[in-house]
Design an enzyme around this catalytic site. Structure first.
Site, PDB file in Angstrom:
ATOM      1  N   SER A  30      37.227  59.296  41.413  1.00 40.92           N
ATOM      2  CA  SER A  30      37.029  58.993  42.826  1.00 40.92           C
ATOM      3  C   SER A  30      35.937  59.876  43.440  1.00 40.92           C
ATOM      4  O   SER A  30      34.798  59.859  42.974  1.00 40.92           O
ATOM      5  CB  SER A  30      38.367  59.118  43.564  1.00 40.92           C
ATOM      6  N   ASP A  80      41.820  48.040  42.191  1.00 42.63           N
ATOM      7  CA  ASP A  80      41.580  49.278  42.940  1.00 42.63           C
ATOM      8  C   ASP A  80      41.450  48.910  44.416  1.00 42.63           C
ATOM      9  O   ASP A  80      40.493  48.255  44.814  1.00 42.63           O
ATOM     10  CB  ASP A  80      40.301  49.951  42.435  1.00 42.63           C
ATOM     11  N   HIS A  82      43.789  52.372  41.803  1.00 36.30           N
ATOM     12  CA  HIS A  82      42.846  53.483  41.954  1.00 36.30           C
ATOM     13  C   HIS A  82      43.311  54.725  41.181  1.00 36.30           C
ATOM     14  O   HIS A  82      42.518  55.381  40.516  1.00 36.30           O
ATOM     15  CB  HIS A  82      42.693  53.816  43.435  1.00 36.30           C
TER      16      HIS A  82
END
Length: 280
Positions: A99, A231, A260
């Site tokens: 991320s 996601d 995610h």
């Protein structure tokens, strides 16, 4: 030392973990927003058991590092990672970012690690580059209203916001097919609340508005790009798919139905895939 702190040029204390044989190849983990190095516990234990040196740090303003009121941006994140790599003299390293940590890795490798010859490979997992915000040059991005909403939720009631995010879209626990793990939710919340509210607030701008197209184009080391097609935080078409196109030496893998936070919920699949890439 197996853990400790380094002090950056602007006086910030950065916490790090450094486990395993110091002569072994280092695997360096960069966590997502608003978490800490603890988010990588499963991966660190896995790679440690495989004989690697495993290293991770808490980003400034996150976890056990200083709750910095300045420098909460991608340039400082990358410089802090570089300071740690130089302090520990990490060479032939594989840098893995999730991320926001993927953005940190991309900038670190492009600006520091690759020019210094310290990096062997790179992995981006559910990562934010090239840019999350929708602009004229990035039509597939998300509108500013999405990120303004995150900022408002954080400022109004950070503790509840973090609980809602972890128990909902982050891990896909809002999908009827998924069973919520209270332990995973509580651990996410714990990590988030350890960090500083201001650093996390500023971090939203850092992960959403930083254009990393040039970073990706500059990187030549072999890179593994991983993301789930469910996601709900970072849409994969504007992230992993574009990353693979911009990178010179990328392998792309999209996981059907993965969320995610798949490095936690599907570690049994992700970890062996990471190992195969590291060994390959």
């Amino acid at each position: 030392m197996s853990s400790g702190f380094i002090k950056t040029k602007d006086g910030i204390d950065i916490f790090y973990k450094d486990w395993g044989p110091k002569a072994a190849q280092p695997i360096v983990f960069h966590h997502g927003w608003p978490l800490s190095s603890d988010d990588w516990d499963t991966q660190m234990l896995y790679f440690l058991a495989e004989g690697y040196r495993v290293v991770a740090h808490d980003r400034r303003g996150h976890g056990r590092s200083s709750q910095a009121d300045t420098g909460n941006d991608m340039d400082h994140y990358a410089a802090d990672a570089s300071a740690m790599a130089e302090h520990l003299d990490l060479r032939n390293a594989v840098h893995i970012g999730h991320s926001t940590g993927g953005g940190e890795v991309a900038r670190y490798v492009a600006k520091f690690g690759q020019p210094q010859g310290r990096v062997a490979k790179m992995v981006l997992i559910s990562a934010v580059p090239p840019m999350m915000l929708k602009t004229a040059s990035n039509p597939g991005g998300l509108p500013m209203s999405v990120f303004d909403g995150l900022r408002k939720a954080l400022a109004d009631n950070r503790a509840q916001f973090y609980l809602d995010l972890a128990s909902g879209p982050f891990y896909g626990f809002n999908r009827p097919t998924e069973k919520l793990s209270q332990g995973i939710v509580d651990n996410w919340w714990r990590q988030g609340m350890m960090g500083g509210a201001l650093a996390h607030y500023d971090g939203i701008k850092a992960f959403s508005e930083t254009d990393q197209t040039a970073d990706l184009k500059a990187i030549t080391v072999p890179t593994l790009v991983l993301q789930g097609d469910d996601d709900q935080i970072v849409p994969y078409e504007n992230a992993a798919v574009l990353q693979a196109k911009l990178l010179k030496n990328a392998t792309l893998k999209i996981y059907k139905g993965y969320p995610h936070g798949m490095l936690t919920t599907h570690a049994d699949v992700i970890n062996p895939d990471l190992l195969a890439f590291v060994k390959g």
